[in-house]
Scaffold this motif. Sequence first.
Motif, PDB file in Angstrom:
ATOM      1  N   THR A 181      -2.510  48.416   1.544  1.00 14.58           N
ATOM      2  CA  THR A 181      -2.353  47.044   2.029  1.00 14.58           C
ATOM      3  C   THR A 181      -1.190  46.986   3.000  1.00 14.58           C
ATOM      4  O   THR A 181      -0.304  47.852   3.001  1.00 14.58           O
ATOM      5  CB  THR A 181      -2.076  46.031   0.882  1.00 14.58           C
ATOM      6  OG1 THR A 181      -0.734  46.215   0.417  1.00 14.58           O
ATOM      7  CG2 THR A 181      -3.049  46.212  -0.266  1.00 14.58           C
ATOM      8  N   THR A 193       1.341  44.189   3.337  1.00 15.05           N
ATOM      9  CA  THR A 193       1.743  42.956   2.657  1.00 15.05           C
ATOM     10  C   THR A 193       3.188  42.645   2.996  1.00 15.05           C
ATOM     11  O   THR A 193       4.077  43.476   2.767  1.00 15.05           O
ATOM     12  CB  THR A 193       1.593  43.111   1.130  1.00 15.05           C
ATOM     13  OG1 THR A 193       0.257  43.524   0.829  1.00 15.05           O
ATOM     14  CG2 THR A 193       1.910  41.810   0.417  1.00 15.05           C
ATOM     15  N   ASP A 210      -0.937  39.368   4.506  1.00 12.38           N
ATOM     16  CA  ASP A 210      -1.361  40.252   3.421  1.00 12.38           C
ATOM     17  C   ASP A 210      -2.752  40.761   3.764  1.00 12.38           C
ATOM     18  O   ASP A 210      -3.722  40.025   3.687  1.00 12.38           O
ATOM     19  CB  ASP A 210      -1.362  39.502   2.082  1.00 12.38           C
ATOM     20  CG  ASP A 210      -1.734  40.433   0.925  1.00 12.38           C
ATOM     21  OD1 ASP A 210      -1.801  41.662   1.139  1.00 12.38           O
ATOM     22  OD2 ASP A 210      -1.952  39.912  -0.184  1.00 12.38           O
ATOM     23  N   ALA A 270      -5.558  43.814   3.054  1.00 12.22           N
ATOM     24  CA  ALA A 270      -5.974  44.965   2.259  1.00 12.22           C
ATOM     25  C   ALA A 270      -7.025  45.735   3.042  1.00 12.22           C
ATOM     26  O   ALA A 270      -7.913  45.143   3.657  1.00 12.22           O
ATOM     27  CB  ALA A 270      -6.543  44.511   0.922  1.00 12.22           C
ATOM     28  N   CYS A 320       3.129  48.334   0.919  1.00 15.44           N
ATOM     29  CA  CYS A 320       1.801  48.501   0.326  1.00 15.44           C
ATOM     30  C   CYS A 320       1.898  48.146  -1.156  1.00 15.44           C
ATOM     31  O   CYS A 320       2.763  48.655  -1.861  1.00 15.44           O
ATOM     32  CB  CYS A 320       1.324  49.946   0.506  1.00 15.44           C
ATOM     33  SG  CYS A 320      -0.222  50.311  -0.350  1.00 15.44           S
ATOM     34  N   TYR A 333      -0.020  48.960  -3.479  1.00 15.98           N
ATOM     35  CA  TYR A 333      -0.441  50.059  -4.348  1.00 15.98           C
ATOM     36  C   TYR A 333       0.599  51.175  -4.400  1.00 15.98           C
ATOM     37  O   TYR A 333       0.680  51.910  -5.373  1.00 15.98           O
ATOM     38  CB  TYR A 333      -1.768  50.646  -3.868  1.00 15.98           C
ATOM     39  CG  TYR A 333      -2.877  49.635  -3.742  1.00 15.98           C
ATOM     40  CD1 TYR A 333      -3.112  48.697  -4.742  1.00 15.98           C
ATOM     41  CD2 TYR A 333      -3.697  49.626  -2.616  1.00 15.98           C
ATOM     42  CE1 TYR A 333      -4.133  47.777  -4.618  1.00 15.98           C
ATOM     43  CE2 TYR A 333      -4.726  48.706  -2.495  1.00 15.98           C
ATOM     44  CZ  TYR A 333      -4.932  47.789  -3.501  1.00 15.98           C
ATOM     45  OH  TYR A 333      -5.936  46.868  -3.376  1.00 15.98           O
TER      46      TYR A 333
END
Length: 133
Positions: free
Chosen positions: A85, A87, A95, A97, A120, A122
Amino acid sequence: MRTNPKAMIFIVAAAALIAAGGCGASGTGQGASPNPASAASASAPPSGSSEQLTITIKDFGYQGPVSVSPGAKITVKDEDAQAHTVTSDDGKAFDAAVAGGGGTAEFTAPTAPGSYPYHCTYHSNMHGILVVK
Ligand SMILES: [Cu+2]
């Protein structure tokens, strides 16, 4: 079966001539090769558009425009196998993804000039900064 000595000498001499000629040809070839390469790189247009921008994600890192104009449309391209992402750290500005394996996403840059750090969601070690001006 007999081998003709004269024929063998001729073949060896011919091979030597071919080898010598090959060396000369490759030498001139090396001298000429930079010309097409430089012509190709010179013909590649620089990315002068300020509205079509791409952040490329590769090897768990962001590569791409550091500074964009307010409200610019930014494309995110993910060249990793994993999803990522883009973000904003404030959680509000943007934001996006993007799926792994060449996926793309798009978001709009903030209209207010400033520095927008992003990450990111994640992978907490992935960070970038988008500057709007
Ligand atoms: Cu990630």
